[in-house]
Scaffold this motif. Structure first.
Motif, mmCIF file in Angstrom:
data_model
loop_
_atom_site.group_PDB
_atom_site.id
_atom_site.type_symbol
_atom_site.label_atom_id
_atom_site.label_comp_id
_atom_site.label_asym_id
_atom_site.label_seq_id
_atom_site.Cartn_x
_atom_site.Cartn_y
_atom_site.Cartn_z
ATOM 1 N N ALA A 1 62.697 66.016 4.593
ATOM 2 C CA ALA A 1 63.899 66.538 3.926
ATOM 3 C C ALA A 1 63.856 68.061 3.946
ATOM 4 C CB ALA A 1 63.993 66.037 2.486
ATOM 5 N N TYR B 1 70.890 63.408 -2.875
ATOM 6 C CA TYR B 1 69.953 62.659 -2.038
ATOM 7 C C TYR B 1 70.619 61.384 -1.493
ATOM 8 C CZ TYR B 1 65.699 60.198 -0.627
ATOM 9 O OH TYR B 1 64.752 59.528 0.094
ATOM 10 N N GLU C 1 60.815 67.976 -4.039
ATOM 11 C CA GLU C 1 61.953 67.584 -4.872
ATOM 12 C C GLU C 1 62.073 68.478 -6.101
ATOM 13 O OE1 GLU C 1 61.773 63.431 -5.753
ATOM 14 O OE2 GLU C 1 62.499 62.841 -3.758
ATOM 15 N N ASP D 1 71.146 60.379 2.374
ATOM 16 C CA ASP D 1 70.435 59.186 2.843
ATOM 17 C C ASP D 1 71.405 58.178 3.457
ATOM 18 O OD1 ASP D 1 67.971 57.754 3.106
ATOM 19 O OD2 ASP D 1 68.618 56.450 1.465
ATOM 20 N N ILE E 1 68.275 64.961 5.314
ATOM 21 C CA ILE E 1 67.162 64.021 5.473
ATOM 22 C C ILE E 1 67.066 63.650 6.956
ATOM 23 C CG2 ILE E 1 66.292 61.722 4.923
ATOM 24 C CD1 ILE E 1 67.698 61.918 2.243
#
Length: 478
Positions: free
Chosen positions: A399, A456, A334, A460, A351
């Motif tokens: 990821a 993100y 990250e 997701d 992801i």
């Protein structure tokens, strides 16, 4: 500018003026004053400017300034900033013209106190730019203003080295005795040579270990540089490094580097008694303003530095790595994505989540589940490029930030290739059970302004859309 004199021999206290039970304290105080005065007086014979620095709060008091060789601007810095570290930071930035970064570290209060805490004298040599734009070698000296444990001050003193050695500068023997002028070499390097850029010859200034055939000891004997350096490369340098070192250490290369920069450094390997060792050479001019003054060449073993660097690198890699899969862990992955976004890199953030992973664990065992996790990690890291950021989010999730993939079509092609490899994973314990993943992807364009957290969340949310499809599937967020 008037000196703010804080210590004088005639300012001692008279014990008779104090109660009897306090007279020993007065005597101790007088003794400390004498020690301070003695140290300062000794330095005062050679140093043109002397400051007293409080060890606790780093406040400064000017003890003396002769005016001769003293920079008015440097004095003003001391009065302006008061705090030693702040003043020295500004002084080095303004006046030091060689090795300024290393000098900054050498003169920081913590480094100084470590060197002088036992009562030693500590000196730092450097090249200074004077107020009238001239260059000259200078020295800063540091010492406790009293015995260790009995003083709350230390001394900072300046002197002009050029002034004291100018009349001797042509004397090679004196140059050997004054190697502290180039302390970066003399303190750290085993073997030091002075190269004459006009004649292509050299003399040995310091020889603490074997170098090569034909070199005995420091003397006035003149050697041809080309002959000696080629012999050194042949005798000492590791075979695979010899071609590069013949070029790197040639007289022409060294002269060219010295005309472009004030320091020329490189590392190489040495073969010694059946073992490979790491070495470093450094070339610096005696006087950067005048190469005719000669070039100093230093050679040293850096095995310890190399080993510690390898250890630090190994620890850094370990700290960033997911132990089960060998790819980046969530924290390091990250951080790298956040840095990439902050630096304006566009790309696809994706992801991937293993489908029905609980079923695999419950029916085939956790060992088989671990094999699935490692197998998919291998596929993802192999199918994406080395510059892409691949990491494990934890559990059965992964990821990827694939840089420069800025349209859905290109992204879908890459992900479908990953799906194909996952579908053909060979894990015998799974028998006929197929492994699949659900993926969610979000495209970050070059002109987009979005935080990592939002990127993100978009990806997701698309994972859940893909879960509604049997087998491997990817959904893109727009």
């Amino acid at each position: 500018m008037q000196s703010d004199v804080v210590v004088k021999e005639d300012e001692l206290l008279d014990p008779a003026d104090y109660p009897e039970d306090q007279r020993q304290l007065v005597l101790d105080f007088n003794e400390r004053i004498r020690r301070i005065t003695g140290i300062v007086t000794g330095l005062g014979k050679e140093y043109h400017t002397i400051w007293l620095v409080d060890i606790n709060d780093l406040s400064m008091k000017l003890y003396r300034s002769t005016g001769e060789s003293t920079s008015r601007g440097a004095l003003e810095l001391g009065y302006r900033y008061k705090n030693y570290d702040r003043m020295m930071e500004e002084y080095v930035d303004t006046y030091v013209v060689d090795r300024s970064e290393s000098v900054q570290k050498d003169v920081h209060s913590a480094a100084v106190m470590e060197r002088i805490k036992d009562g030693s004298l500590y000196t730092v040599d450097y090249m200074r730019m004077t107020d009238d734009g001239m260059l000259s070698y200078h020295q800063m000296a540091f010492a406790l203003a009293g015995a260790p444990g009995e003083t709350d001050k230390f001394i900072l003193a300046y002197r002009d080295i050029d002034k004291s050695i100018r009349k001797h500068i042509a004397d090679k023997q004196y140059l050997r005795e004054q190697l502290d002028i180039v302390n970066a070499l003399s303190r750290d390097y085993y073997n030091i040579f002075k190269v004459d850029i006009n004649t292509g010859t050299m003399v040995i200034l310091k020889l603490d270990g074997y170098v090569t055939k034909g070199m005995d000891k420091p003397s006035d004997k003149v050697y041809p540089y080309d002959v000696l350096y080629k012999q050194y490369v042949k005798d000492r340098v590791y075979t695979e490094d010899q071609p590069a070192m013949l070029e790197a250490m040639s007289f022409e290369t060294v002269c060219a580097k010295m005309r472009q920069q004030d320091e020329y450094v490189s590392s190489y390997r040495v073969w010694d008694n059946g073992e490979v060792h790491y070495y470093q050479f450094t070339y610096i001019p005696v006087n950067p303003a005048n190469l005719s003054s000669g070039i100093l060449a230093g050679f040293k073993n850096v095995d310890d530095v190399v080993e510690s660097a390898r250890e630090r690198e190994a620890l850094a890699i370990l700290a960033e790595t997911d132990i089960m899969t060998g790819i980046l862990n969530r924290g390091s992955g990250e951080r790298k994505v956040i840095d990439a976004i902050a630096n304006g890199h566009a790309g696809m953030f994706c992801i991937m989540d293993i489908d029905n992973f609980k079923f695999i664990n419950d029916n085939f065992g956790h060992d088989v589940g671990d094999k699935v996790i490692r197998g998919i990690a291998d596929v993802i890291s192999n199918e994406f490029r080395e510059r892409d950021i691949v990491f494990r989010l934890g559990g059965d999730e992964y990821a990827v930030f694939a840089q420069n993939i800025t349209d859905e079509e290109a992204g879908r092609m890459v992900i479908e290739r990953v799906f194909s490899k996952i579908s053909s994973l060979q894990i015998p314990e799974l028998e006929d059970h197929d492994v699949s993943v659900s993926a969610g992807a979000s495209i970050l364009s070059t002109d987009a302004h979005i935080e990592f957290e939002d990127l993100y969340k978009k990806a997701d949310s698309c994972v859940y859309k893909s879960k509604a499809v049997d087998g491997c599937a990817v959904s893109f967020c727009h």
